[in-house]
Design a protein around this motif. Structure first.
Motif, mmCIF file in Angstrom:
data_model
loop_
_atom_site.group_PDB
_atom_site.id
_atom_site.type_symbol
_atom_site.label_atom_id
_atom_site.label_comp_id
_atom_site.label_asym_id
_atom_site.label_seq_id
_atom_site.Cartn_x
_atom_site.Cartn_y
_atom_site.Cartn_z
ATOM 1 N N ASN A 260 0.815 -1.230 0.000
ATOM 2 C CA ASN A 260 0.000 0.000 0.000
ATOM 3 C C ASN A 260 0.843 1.273 0.000
ATOM 4 O O ASN A 260 0.319 2.367 0.157
ATOM 5 C CB ASN A 260 -0.972 -0.012 1.193
ATOM 6 C CG ASN A 260 -0.215 0.034 2.516
ATOM 7 O OD1 ASN A 260 1.019 0.137 2.551
ATOM 8 N ND2 ASN A 260 -0.945 -0.035 3.606
ATOM 9 N N GLN A 261 2.148 1.132 -0.126
ATOM 10 C CA GLN A 261 3.070 2.278 -0.254
ATOM 11 C C GLN A 261 3.186 3.110 1.019
ATOM 12 O O GLN A 261 3.761 4.205 0.990
ATOM 13 C CB GLN A 261 2.628 3.201 -1.418
ATOM 14 C CG GLN A 261 2.599 2.501 -2.765
ATOM 15 C CD GLN A 261 3.997 2.228 -3.290
ATOM 16 O OE1 GLN A 261 4.893 3.050 -3.136
ATOM 17 N NE2 GLN A 261 4.201 1.070 -3.882
ATOM 18 N N ASP A 262 2.673 2.614 2.132
ATOM 19 C CA ASP A 262 2.737 3.409 3.357
ATOM 20 C C ASP A 262 4.075 3.283 4.071
ATOM 21 O O ASP A 262 4.410 4.097 4.916
ATOM 22 C CB ASP A 262 1.625 2.983 4.335
ATOM 23 C CG ASP A 262 0.295 3.547 3.904
ATOM 24 O OD1 ASP A 262 0.301 4.503 3.105
ATOM 25 O OD2 ASP A 262 -0.737 3.033 4.356
ATOM 26 N N LYS A 263 4.805 2.248 3.731
ATOM 27 C CA LYS A 263 6.098 2.033 4.383
ATOM 28 C C LYS A 263 7.147 1.841 3.302
ATOM 29 O O LYS A 263 6.988 0.977 2.432
ATOM 30 C CB LYS A 263 6.009 0.772 5.262
ATOM 31 C CG LYS A 263 7.278 0.422 6.006
ATOM 32 C CD LYS A 263 7.048 -0.828 6.858
ATOM 33 C CE LYS A 263 8.345 -1.414 7.365
ATOM 34 N NZ LYS A 263 8.143 -2.766 7.936
ATOM 35 N N ILE A 264 8.170 2.667 3.333
ATOM 36 C CA ILE A 264 9.222 2.561 2.328
ATOM 37 C C ILE A 264 10.564 2.505 3.035
ATOM 38 O O ILE A 264 10.889 3.372 3.840
ATOM 39 C CB ILE A 264 9.170 3.758 1.350
ATOM 40 C CG1 ILE A 264 7.856 3.672 0.559
ATOM 41 C CG2 ILE A 264 10.365 3.738 0.413
ATOM 42 C CD1 ILE A 264 7.654 4.791 -0.404
#
Lengths: 271, 271, 271
Positions: free
Chosen positions: A107-111
């Protein structure tokens, strides 16, 4: 500039698990055609060859050929920090002495980005000629893995004998002997569970179980394994990586009546 | 006479797991308002504070204030003998030098009582003033736990930086560097998976990962964790215990360019 | 010629796990009536007796009585190589000094045979007279196993007290005391979960937990365990093996106020 993106990042993690027990440091070679590695194991007995073709990546950019020396233990530590569903991108700037692994949660919330120093590693690329094999066995990878593990509890070496009827794995140790026969079976419902034998002539060869067990670490990469045998050649144990390439292990057979450690793997010991 | 009954006894087990790695011996304080603990870790760097309010228990009787010194390793051994679904009752007679843990199976067919000797433990109760924090981050507890564990494979300290966009966790070690960014995200379907940042001003602080990893042992108690940061105060890592109270960990930040062990946790090192 | 075939081969594996921690080497006795073993544990304190009746096997051929000395560690290594669903056949030729374990996969595609050397083992067969017991407790085997394990974290011995109401297991150690009471309960929905007490008179006996814990390794063989107690006799801990026989463990009680190691298990220490 190098940028390799794999949406199914867990594949990178599995590749690392398949290599790191065998090889400590190695050069990864990147070119327009793909990402590859060829390395001897630390005792210079077995050879591992990896190929991930460029078209198998979700994004693949490699402006010029690059050879990146990495410590596989450290690389594995970093890849273990990627989640099972993470997208993994491998990045390197031209001339940089580091490589970056980027992990993105679905979900692209953690990179996350992990940067690792590169190493200078001497290595010579061995040409491995295409060869004809006396017998090729295709079987379920977890079956082969289980057999190697089971035989290791009895002995140190495995004798692999292929006939039209099937393939036999045998060992002998202080506590007794063991024989495991897998019959040729092409008519099973699930093709991945088939045992298929292509044979020019019967062949019987002996190998160190220790290496075979290391090879089976690649089992999570493929449901089937292909074992190619000839009396004058190292065995090839190959795991296909779906739509991308393969990982292949080479190991020279032990000469009959020899109890010593096997010699380097790419050349047959009788040469 | 003290009698504390928790139908959901596994909560006691989880509380013990959340404390026992950090604290060896501690006084549990019982009063009409609840069951609480405040203790420094054995190296006197971190502080843990537990509160279980009386109204959260299924039965709570505490005739007069009581401070019970317990060895947490022994207490944990006993609580491990309780089944996952057991009702747990903690009992002590006035003036007794023992405490009894009673475990009842849900169908009442099995009843166990474990009696443990109490200890005399010197301790001073530190007043922890309410404070304003520059930034408060709320995030999934398992995410925070995973980040601390992952960074520990690379380095010894974590730099936590909070901005309006998100919170960044960074480390550096011999093999390289790592940065993990969690973006603020309040619109997720499941509120427990949100990352919410309340910020007065950006803040960047450094902590020893070893302690952070101990704090995350409380993750089974709560789906979310709250991290409160100010440059002049110890960080507070808080896990709420549903309808009962909380467990809070305090740890002083490391001063920049300092490679030493952190000093006691309740006072900031610049004081 | 001996040939014993068990379609449900995993039973052989479970039997081995139930014995191998207690006994190093033992004679397996085969006759027309069945396959049996009687052996003292290596410290000569506990006795184990196994019976698998011939009619419980899918095929049973035993031309003449045979006593086969085996190392149980090696036998266990071999049986671990059998798959969970494999058919297991035990074979021995008359006069041979080896025994063969054959493992067939359910679809017959994989057939393994493991050959093990037999040993000469001195042993005397003890006659175990049928006896009347003061109290017989039948309870879930996993419950008994859990109780022995839990008490081991507190003390070294267990006091078992049986009354009409139930059975109490107690221990005492440096960190405190523990009592676990299982109430008689015959009216449960699932008969395997019942606790049933047949009692002539109340009995209280003390045993070494170390041996009790070894006995509970047989729990996978049966959902229930039967504990037969008399003050003048070794306890019998029995696990029935469905439609085939049993595994029974015998252990002498410790005499009150004695902290020494227990003496040989078949005779009571007061004899």
């Amino acid at each position: 500039m190098l940028e390799l993106r794999l949406v199914q990042g867990s594949l990178f993690k599995k590749v690392m698990e398949a290599i790191k027990d065998l090889v400590t440091d190695a050069n990864f070679d990147c070119s327009a055609t793909g990402f590859s590695l060829q390395a001897m194991d630390s005792s210079h007995v077995a050879l591992v060859a990896l190929l991930l073709r460029s078209e198998g990546f979700d994004h693949y950019r490699c402006d010029r050929n690059l050879s990146m020396g990495m410590n596989l233990g450290n690389m594995s530590k970093m890849l273990k920090c990627a989640g099972a569903d993470d997208i993994i991108t491998l990045k390197a700037d031209d001339g940089s002495d580091t490589v970056t692994f980027m992990f993105e949660s679905p979900n692209q919330d953690k990179i996350a980005d992990f940067e690792m120093k590169l190493m200078d590693i001497d290595s010579e690329h061995l040409g491995i000629p295409e060869a004809e094999y006396q017998a090729i066995v295709r079987m379920p990878s977890n079956e082969f893995s289980r057999i190697c593990k089971d035989l290791s509890s009895i002995g140190d070496t495995v004798v692999i004998s292929v006939t039209k009827e099937g393939v036999k794995f045998s060992t002998r140790g202080d506590i007794g002997t063991a024989n495991i026969v897998c019959r040729q079976n092409m008519s099973v419902d699930k093709p991945d569970e088939a045992v298929i034998i292509e044979m020019q002539e019967p062949v019987t060869l002996t190998f160190a179980l220790r290496y075979m067990n290391s090879f089976t670490k690649a089992s999570p990469l493929s449901n089937t394994v292909t074992i190619s045998l000839s009396s004058d050649l190292p065995v090839v144990v190959e795991y296909k990586i779906a739509e991308m390439g393969y990982i292949r292990y080479y190991l020279a057979p032990k000469i009959e009546d020899e109890d010593e450690e096997p010699k380097p793997g790419v050349k047959n010991e009788r040469d």
